[in-house]
Design a protein around this motif. Structure first.
Motif, PDB file in Angstrom:
ATOM      1  N   TYR A 237      -9.469  57.900  14.840  1.00  0.00           N
ATOM      2  CA  TYR A 237      -9.227  56.574  14.275  1.00  0.00           C
ATOM      3  C   TYR A 237      -9.952  56.543  12.939  1.00  0.00           C
ATOM      4  O   TYR A 237     -11.146  56.281  12.866  1.00  0.00           O
ATOM      5  N   GLU A 268      -4.820  56.173  13.427  1.00  0.00           N
ATOM      6  CA  GLU A 268      -4.936  55.581  12.096  1.00  0.00           C
ATOM      7  C   GLU A 268      -5.419  56.662  11.141  1.00  0.00           C
ATOM      8  O   GLU A 268      -6.241  57.513  11.494  1.00  0.00           O
ATOM      9  N   PHE A 297      -7.367  54.795  23.779  1.00  0.00           N
ATOM     10  CA  PHE A 297      -8.824  54.778  23.854  1.00  0.00           C
ATOM     11  C   PHE A 297      -9.305  55.012  25.283  1.00  0.00           C
ATOM     12  O   PHE A 297     -10.240  55.777  25.515  1.00  0.00           O
ATOM     13  N   VAL A 303     -13.534  60.363  21.156  1.00  0.00           N
ATOM     14  CA  VAL A 303     -13.097  59.546  20.022  1.00  0.00           C
ATOM     15  C   VAL A 303     -13.911  59.951  18.799  1.00  0.00           C
ATOM     16  O   VAL A 303     -15.148  59.987  18.852  1.00  0.00           O
ATOM     17  N   THR A 305     -14.288  58.699  14.906  1.00  0.00           N
ATOM     18  CA  THR A 305     -13.857  57.535  14.122  1.00  0.00           C
ATOM     19  C   THR A 305     -14.821  57.219  12.984  1.00  0.00           C
ATOM     20  O   THR A 305     -16.021  57.497  13.066  1.00  0.00           O
ATOM     21  N   SER A 307     -14.512  54.020  11.909  1.00  0.00           N
ATOM     22  CA  SER A 307     -14.222  52.589  12.017  1.00  0.00           C
ATOM     23  C   SER A 307     -15.201  51.885  12.949  1.00  0.00           C
ATOM     24  O   SER A 307     -15.572  52.416  14.002  1.00  0.00           O
ATOM     25  N   HIS A 309     -14.447  49.130  14.697  1.00  0.00           N
ATOM     26  CA  HIS A 309     -13.729  48.797  15.927  1.00  0.00           C
ATOM     27  C   HIS A 309     -13.305  50.035  16.709  1.00  0.00           C
ATOM     28  O   HIS A 309     -13.146  49.973  17.937  1.00  0.00           O
ATOM     29  N   GLY A 310     -13.145  51.158  16.032  1.00  0.00           N
ATOM     30  CA  GLY A 310     -12.944  52.404  16.751  1.00  0.00           C
ATOM     31  C   GLY A 310     -14.170  52.724  17.589  1.00  0.00           C
ATOM     32  O   GLY A 310     -14.070  53.137  18.751  1.00  0.00           O
ATOM     33  N   THR A 311     -15.348  52.501  17.005  1.00  0.00           N
ATOM     34  CA  THR A 311     -16.609  52.685  17.727  1.00  0.00           C
ATOM     35  C   THR A 311     -16.699  51.707  18.896  1.00  0.00           C
ATOM     36  O   THR A 311     -17.072  52.083  20.013  1.00  0.00           O
ATOM     37  N   SER A 323     -19.226  58.669  15.930  1.00  0.00           N
ATOM     38  CA  SER A 323     -18.992  57.620  14.944  1.00  0.00           C
ATOM     39  C   SER A 323     -19.521  58.106  13.596  1.00  0.00           C
ATOM     40  O   SER A 323     -20.723  58.306  13.421  1.00  0.00           O
TER      41      SER A 323
END
Length: 384
Positions: A237, A268, A297, A303, A305, A307, A309-311, A323
């Motif tokens: 993301y 994204e 998710f 993940v 990211t 981002s 909000h990704g976090t 992150s």
């Protein structure tokens, strides 16, 4: 006529002793996080017994933006959005469809005067937040996000608002001090926000979780389209507007793809022409719906990211996380990781990849998150 109908609804609801709340936030940018935090804020306020509306306002298209040099959308972009020529255009359409069906919007507004005349006295409480509503780099100190259109005798509160910076631009200090002193309660999303408010002389502010984290994974699953994934994957993301995580983030992806031996799914930021992705097996999922977004998710093996909000969604579902954070004073991700005691999941741009560990004790992480969620919800309930 629509405004008149809304007034009639408010009067009718008041007669039924249900209090009214207006939420002012950013949701018109084609971004999963902005849309979902709006939905979550609405859900949280409603669960405390309020009838909610969300101000239908696009800060990039309003009178204030025009007066501060924000360029209008080009004809080419308008055509692209309308026809859905690119994946990002089609994603924007999907997000608009979600907003239309799930967010309780007011009539659209573009001027502060119209907001004041039609919305300034209708509600019992006016709420600003969440997202980067106080990031003057993007809002140019838009008075809408300081709730200046609300009548002076109305209750105003902030829920998890973000400055997304370490220091407030000096030319805006007096404006923020004056307007925020009219609020009955202030909460922010990051530690730097507490420091900024303290420097303004507003020392009774509270640090609370972003609204997307105030809904549990089980609550988000109401929207989730569950599917059985046939193979494990790393979820990417990638956002680049606040800082530049590339090409470093691709090195991180390559390291963990080799380690986990799995494909990468990009929700994204995927650009197939980027030379750095040639050696990466990436599946483009840009055009995902909200339901699919949540499912990606929930089932990810890791993940990666850049981002906030990704976090947040990785933490909410308790999945392994890396992150990628900037070094420019924006503490949105780092502040959240600090709160849940997972600094190990943070990688600063260009930091040695092995300095972070994305794998953690999910049970303990969920306990930490649950405690923070309860504290945040208790504060919101007490101050509504």
């Amino acid at each position: 006529p629509r405004v008149r109908r809304q007034r009639q609804m408010c009067i009718r609801d008041r007669n039924n002793n249900m209090q009214q709340a207006l939420i002012v936030t950013i949701f018109t940018v084609p971004n999963f996080g902005s849309v979902l935090q709006t939905y979550a804020t609405q859900c949280v306020v409603e669960q405390f017994g309020y009838k909610c509306r969300v101000l239908n306002y696009d800060h990039n298209r309003g009178e204030w933006a025009k007066g501060h040099g924000v360029p209008e959308m080009s004809f080419k972009s308008k055509v692209g959005n309308w026809l859905g020529l690119k994946a990002k255009h089609r994603k924007a359409k999907l997000l608009k469809k979600f907003v239309k069906s799930h967010i309780h919007l007011t009539s659209p507004y573009s001027t502060l005067k119209d907001m004041e005349e039609n919305e300034g006295t209708m509600y019992d409480v006016y709420i600003i937040g969440s997202d980067q509503v106080w990031n003057t780099k993007y809002t140019n100190c838009d008075p809408t996000f300081l709730l200046e259109f609300a009548h002076t005798d109305k209750k105003k509160i902030s829920i998890a608002s973000s400055f997304a910076c370490k220091l407030l631009d000096g030319k805006y200090i007096e404006i923020f001090r004056k307007e925020l002193s009219k609020f009955s309660a202030l909460s922010v999303r990051e530690a730097h926000g507490i420091e900024i408010l303290s420097q303004l002389g507003l020392r009774n502010s509270q640090l609370v979780l972003d609204p997307t984290l105030l809904l549990s994974a089980n609550q988000w699953d109401v929207l989730r389209k569950k599917s059985l994934k046939s193979e494990k994957y790393i979820l990417l993301y990638l956002l680049r507007y606040a800082f530049e995580p590339c090409p470093y983030i691709y090195d991180v992806l390559k390291y963990y793809q080799d380690k986990l031996q799995c494909k990468i799914i990009a929700l994204e930021g995927y650009e197939g022409h980027d030379p750095y992705v040639k050696n990466l097996k990436i599946e483009d999922a840009t055009e995902s719906t909200i339901s699919e977004f949540l499912d990606y998710f929930a089932q990810a093996s890791l993940v990666v990211t850049s981002s906030f909000h990704g976090t947040a969604f990785a933490l909410n579902y308790g999945v392994p996380l890396l992150s990628i954070t900037p070094t420019n004073g924006d503490d949105r991700q780092s502040s959240l990781l600090e709160q849940v005691k997972l600094n190990q999941c943070r990688l600063r741009v260009n930091e040695e990849i092995t300095h972070a560990n994305p794998f953690y004790d999910k049970e303990q992480e969920q306990i930490n998150l649950g405690k923070l969620r309860k504290e945040s919800l208790d504060w919101i309930e007490a101050n509504l």
